[in-house]
Design a protein around this motif. Structure first.
Motif, mmCIF file in Angstrom:
data_model
loop_
_atom_site.group_PDB
_atom_site.id
_atom_site.type_symbol
_atom_site.label_atom_id
_atom_site.label_comp_id
_atom_site.label_asym_id
_atom_site.label_seq_id
_atom_site.Cartn_x
_atom_site.Cartn_y
_atom_site.Cartn_z
ATOM 1 N N HIS A 69 0.783 -1.149 0.053
ATOM 2 C CA HIS A 69 0.065 -0.014 -0.023
ATOM 3 C C HIS A 69 0.898 1.321 -0.076
ATOM 4 O O HIS A 69 1.311 1.683 1.102
ATOM 5 C CB HIS A 69 -0.997 0.086 1.310
ATOM 6 N N GLU A 72 2.473 3.197 2.679
ATOM 7 C CA GLU A 72 2.839 2.566 3.553
ATOM 8 C C GLU A 72 4.177 2.301 3.541
ATOM 9 O O GLU A 72 5.056 1.626 4.542
ATOM 10 C CB GLU A 72 2.002 1.594 4.040
ATOM 11 N N ARG A 114 -2.524 4.787 -1.149
ATOM 12 C CA ARG A 114 -2.514 3.301 -0.854
ATOM 13 C C ARG A 114 -2.504 2.652 -1.915
ATOM 14 O O ARG A 114 -2.043 1.377 -2.108
ATOM 15 C CB ARG A 114 -3.599 2.959 0.187
ATOM 16 N N VAL A 115 -3.204 3.302 -3.184
ATOM 17 C CA VAL A 115 -3.452 2.540 -4.391
ATOM 18 C C VAL A 115 -2.359 2.536 -5.583
ATOM 19 O O VAL A 115 -1.515 3.459 -5.513
ATOM 20 C CB VAL A 115 -4.748 2.902 -4.988
ATOM 21 N N ASP A 121 -6.037 -1.254 -5.283
ATOM 22 C CA ASP A 121 -5.581 -1.858 -3.968
ATOM 23 C C ASP A 121 -4.737 -3.073 -4.224
ATOM 24 O O ASP A 121 -5.153 -4.044 -4.513
ATOM 25 C CB ASP A 121 -6.621 -1.874 -2.991
ATOM 26 N N ASN A 123 -3.373 -5.231 -2.440
ATOM 27 C CA ASN A 123 -3.798 -6.356 -1.544
ATOM 28 C C ASN A 123 -5.406 -6.747 -1.730
ATOM 29 O O ASN A 123 -5.915 -7.460 -0.913
ATOM 30 C CB ASN A 123 -3.818 -5.892 -0.051
ATOM 31 N N HIS A 224 3.003 -3.134 6.681
ATOM 32 C CA HIS A 224 1.761 -2.265 6.695
ATOM 33 C C HIS A 224 1.719 -1.303 7.657
ATOM 34 O O HIS A 224 2.127 -1.483 8.817
ATOM 35 C CB HIS A 224 0.552 -3.291 6.461
#
Length: 362
Positions: A69, A72, A114-115, A121, A123, A224
């Motif tokens: 992410h 992060e 995050r993306v 995303d 994840n 994360h």
């Protein structure tokens, strides 16, 4: 004496330079993959970098991954650089190597998102894209509230009313699951899993095959932030508790291990996570994966930052005062300022790496 807070970086570019320098100084074999689909805020090229240590034919491999992410990555990169600068590579046991994957999502890292470049995303992207996608009816019901027309007090108040009504009816954890569990129906929404494998998805699979194909045992640590108490690193195992790899993870990490499926984790149950790629690409190896989830701020504040960032990129103006305020808040929610949090990150990472190396050797 290594200054742990100085191992962390304020930008993707700074983090990449620190990582490559520290990996080279530690004698690592460095490789770089250019993301051909995205550039950084200043038009700069964006790379995923890896550093490998230990014998080429090592039977045991420790893998550490940052920036699944994007934003992060400030945390994961700092932990990776700290491991490099505190003698981690030199202390690897016999027949054990390490592979550090730096900035698997360089776009998100560079843009404080995050993306990835497709608003995906990562994840939530590692599903079987040839099958029907998992349905998320809760997200469908909340989509308009999650992405309001504008970021005004009136629109936000109406959105909050809808979200609170859902929580009252279904429970707060059900609301978190509906929002964050993953969805494939709204490409302009949050926690979007995508409609095809992303560049990062394809690249990490190729890296796994090339770098880990000779290993018999592989331990994966994915960094994360954003859930749980401030500075605490929760060890999350995302495979079902009935899986063999779950039993191995429990043996490695003991009572520290949590599971979204049995309700012990701060995370909702998620489908299509990145670490699923490793057992898929390494069918002859024992793969044991864990995510370290470092707490920052209260979940509603973190989710609100994600919503605001998504609104900004879908409907707002990054150069506006509101845009700059949203970006600053996004960074703080996932990478708190100050030395204390960073020192806590490394203390937990160092402990977890030790457990993983003992597990690999057992």
């Amino acid at each position: 004496m290594v200054s742990i807070p100085e191992c962390f970086s304020e930008s993707y570019a700074e983090a990449r330079a620190k990582f490559c320098a520290a990996a080279a100084a530690a004698g690592g074999a460095i490789r770089s993959w250019l993301n051909p689909h995205a550039r950084g805020p200043a038009g700069e090229k964006l790379h995923l970098d890896t550093a490998r240590f230990g014998p080429a034919d090592a039977g045991r491999m420790l893998v550490m991954i940052s920036s699944t992410h994007g934003v992060e990555g400030h945390c994961g990169s700092g932990a990776q650089v700290a491991w490099l600068c505190t003698g981690g590579p030199a202390a690897l046991p016999d027949d054990t190597g390490a592979l550090l994957v730096h900035a698997i999502n360089p776009y998100g890292f560079a843009w404080t998102r995050r993306v990835n470049e497709d608003n995906v995303d990562l994840n939530r992207n590692f599903v079987d894209h040839d099958k029907a996608y998992p349905a998320n009816e809760g997200y469908r019901a909340l989509a308009d509230a999650i992405l309001p027309r504008d970021w005004s007090p009136d629109c936000l108040a109406e959105s909050q009313r809808v979200l609170e009504a859902y929580a009252q009816k279904h429970g707060a954890f059900a609301l978190q699951g509906a929002i964050s569990g993953g969805q494939h129906s709204h490409p302009d929404g949050i926690f979007f899993g995508g409609l095809k494998p992303t560049w990062s998805n394809r690249t990490i699979r190729a890296i796994a095959r090339e770098e880990l194909g000779r290993a018999r045992r592989v331990g994966v640590i994915d960094y994360h932030t954003g859930l749980g108490p401030f500075g605490h690193g929760e060890l999350i195992c995302t495979v079902p508790p009935t899986a063999k790899s779950y039993a191995r993870a429990r043996a490695w990490y003991g009572e520290e291990l949590t599971s979204p499926e049995d309700g012990t984790s701060s995370s909702a149950v998620v489908t299509g996570i990145m670490t699923d790629a490793f057992p898929q690409e390494l069918p002859d190896a024992e793969v044991t994966s864990v995510a370290i989830e470092y707490g920052t701020y209260a979940v509603p504040d973190v989710l609100n930052a994600v919503r605001a960032d998504n609104w900004l990129h879908q409907r707002g103006d990054l150069a506006s005062p509101v845009g700059k305020e949203i970006k600053a808040d996004m960074k703080e929610r996932f990478f708190p300022a100050g030395a204390k949090w960073r020192e806590m990150v490394w203390t937990r990472a160092d402990q977890t790496i030790g457990w993983a190396l003992r597990g690999l050797a057992a």
